[in-house]
Design a protein around this motif. Structure first.
Motif, PDB file in Angstrom:
ATOM      1  N   LEU A  46       0.832  -1.202   0.000  1.00 17.84           N
ATOM      2  CA  LEU A  46       0.000   0.000   0.000  1.00 17.84           C
ATOM      3  C   LEU A  46       0.867   1.251   0.000  1.00 17.84           C
ATOM      4  N   LEU A  47       1.899   1.265   0.827  1.00 25.37           N
ATOM      5  CA  LEU A  47       2.776   2.430   0.888  1.00 25.37           C
ATOM      6  C   LEU A  47       3.446   2.687  -0.459  1.00 25.37           C
ATOM      7  N   ASP A  48       3.880   1.632  -1.127  1.00 22.59           N
ATOM      8  CA  ASP A  48       4.476   1.802  -2.454  1.00 22.59           C
ATOM      9  C   ASP A  48       3.464   2.392  -3.434  1.00 22.59           C
ATOM     10  N   ARG A  49       2.221   1.962  -3.318  1.00 21.31           N
ATOM     11  CA  ARG A  49       1.187   2.412  -4.252  1.00 21.31           C
ATOM     12  C   ARG A  49       0.827   3.874  -4.060  1.00 21.31           C
ATOM     13  N   ILE A  50       0.876   4.362  -2.840  1.00 21.59           N
ATOM     14  CA  ILE A  50       0.392   5.736  -2.589  1.00 21.59           C
ATOM     15  C   ILE A  50       1.496   6.782  -2.677  1.00 21.59           C
TER      16      ILE A  50
END
Length: 216
Positions: A45-49
């Motif tokens: 999720l962190l990579d995506r945002i």
């Protein structure tokens, strides 16, 4: 209908559904979004945002598998957290959020307090949409569901052909059934249900097929 996109991330050892809702932002190529239930181990999720402007983190409830990634995501996104007042202190207390009890699954978890309290009937103006808050207790006393434009994010209240467990502290079967029958089942049949675990479903499908909660 909505023009936001919904991405799902299955996070942590309990495979909790985290949802990222995004719309096109004012800056070309930049999107803005909200996150519902950032669970444990949120690296994907962190990579995506990284390129998304996150406006808020919304919690359907504060069990550890739904809030385990709150502080990592809040630090990365610099955004506020919303949780129902009945579970505000669960974020800061590993005994109340269950992580102390399930140490074979997770170390004790605690986060900083939420910035905002949720309650029945509130309307949150986020990502150019209005999200209505339904207080849907039963799985936990402060469980809420978020409704917007034919979508509902139900946490651990209603699943595809199943319902949330009520044997954890603060759970109550009668409240769960009341929440489903008198709040969720009042929504349009075509409403898409995004649960806290497992595949998505619809209100119409559950009214016709859910073996635990029938219409009275």
């Amino acid at each position: 209908m909505s023009n936001f996109s919904v991405e799902s991330f299955s996070l942590g050892p309990l495979q909790t559904n985290c949802y990222l809702l995004t719309v096109q932002g004012e800056t070309e190529g930049k999107r803005k979004g909200i996150i519902i239930d950032p669970g444990m181990n949120p690296k994907r999720l962190l990579d995506r945002i990284e390129q998304v402007e996150i406006e808020a983190i919304l919690l359907t409830h504060a069990h550890f598998d739904h809030m385990g990634g709150v502080d990592e995501v809040r630090k990365e996104a610099n955004c506020p957290v919303y949780v129902h007042d009945l579970e505000a202190d669960w974020l800061t207390d590993s005994r109340k959020n269950g992580s102390m009890r399930w140490q074979d699954v997770t170390p004790p978890l605690a986060t900083d307090p939420a910035e905002h309290a949720l309650d029945e009937g509130m309307e949150l103006k986020l990502i150019d949409h209005t999200f209505k808050v339904l207080h849907t207790p039963g799985h936990s006393p402060g469980s809420v569901s978020f409704v917007c434009d034919g979508h509902i994010f139900s946490g651990d209240v209603l699943f595809r052909s199943s319902v949330g467990r009520t044997d954890l502290p603060g759970g109550r079967e009668a409240d769960l059934f009341d929440s489903i029958q008198n709040k969720l089942y009042k929504l349009a049949d075509e409403t898409i249900v995004y649960p806290g675990h497992g595949p998505r479903t619809s209100i119409g499908y559950e009214k016709a097929n859910n073996p635990y909660v029938r219409l009275t």
